[in-house]
Design an enzyme around this catalytic site. Structure first.
Site, PDB file in Angstrom:
ATOM      1  CG  HIS A  31     151.848  37.083  18.536  1.00 17.74           C
ATOM      2  ND1 HIS A  31     151.627  37.518  19.887  1.00 17.74           N
ATOM      3  CD2 HIS A  31     151.466  36.198  18.270  1.00 17.74           C
ATOM      4  CE1 HIS A  31     151.354  36.559  20.402  1.00 17.74           C
ATOM      5  NE2 HIS A  31     151.512  35.455  19.432  1.00 17.74           N
ATOM      6  CD  GLU A  53     152.013  39.859  30.001  1.00 12.80           C
ATOM      7  OE1 GLU A  53     152.924  39.693  30.343  1.00 12.80           O
ATOM      8  OE2 GLU A  53     151.097  39.499  30.526  1.00 12.80           O
ATOM      9  CD  GLN A  83     149.737  31.814  20.851  1.00 16.91           C
ATOM     10  OE1 GLN A  83     150.578  32.972  20.212  1.00 16.91           O
ATOM     11  NE2 GLN A  83     149.631  31.119  20.225  1.00 16.91           N
TER      12      GLN A  83
END
Length: 196
Positions: free
Chosen positions: A152, A84, A124
């Site tokens: 990531h 996000e 996460q």
């Protein structure tokens, strides 16, 4: 969301993607990009479908009478999500274990539960907790444990650019708050526990 509403949102998203392409310095009307805004909008609708799903409905649609099992584990559930903070993907595997009391849930529903929360803009840590507590609340299990291992792209493509970094998170409830139950879970999923 109705099909008409989805169509409206998709069209609006496409207009935004067209503007983004132009703002970044490319021509959204050139041959290779002409249909990209619509394709990107449709892809984003699918990749964020978790906003339009209910975790409770997914789990409660397939709860069956418990017939006896010390621990139920579904491991190596692949997932893809968006960080996000940068809207870049992160992806990996989720391992879920629970100790049934009143019932068990259909195994595919555990994977679907992961999808409900992964297909949103996420971090996460929250993803791990949402899967754990949603299953615990709906199933009323004696304990639930969730472990997530992920890579990531916000760390690999930008920033520190560390290609091999893997982030591990876990959350648990009930009996899994006791070290011996966590050790048993780690052993069953083939992971080493750092707990003694």
């Amino acid at each position: 969301m109705s099909p008409e509403e989805q169509q409206r949102v998709c069209k609006e998203l496409a207009e935004h993607y067209r503007a983004i392409i132009s703002l970044l310095g490319d021509d959204p009307d050139r041959e290779g990009l002409r249909k990209t805004p619509e394709r990107a909008a449709k892809a984003m609708m699918k990749l964020t479908k978790g906003y339009r799903q209910s975790a409770h409905d997914v789990i409660s649609s397939a709860i069956f009478e418990h017939t006896g099992s010390r621990i139920v584990i579904v491991r190596d559930i692949e997932f893809y999500s968006f960080c996000e903070h940068h809207l870049l993907p992160f992806f990996g595997k989720v391992h879920v274990g629970y100790i049934p009391t009143k019932g068990i849930v259909g195994l595919s529903k555990v994977a679907r539960l992961v999808e409900v929360y992964a297909r949103r803009f996420q971090v996460q840590e929250r993803l791990t907790a949402q899967i754990c507590h949603s299953l615990a609340d709906t199933l009323e299990a004696e304990g639930v444990i969730v472990m997530v291992e992920a890579r990531h792209l916000c760390m690999q493509m930008r920033g520190v650019e560390k290609q091999g970094a893997v982030t591990v998170t876990y959350d648990c409830t009930g009996k899994f708050e006791q070290p011996e139950w966590r050790r048993e879970f780690y052993s069953l999923i083939g992971k080493n526990s750092c707990e003694q």
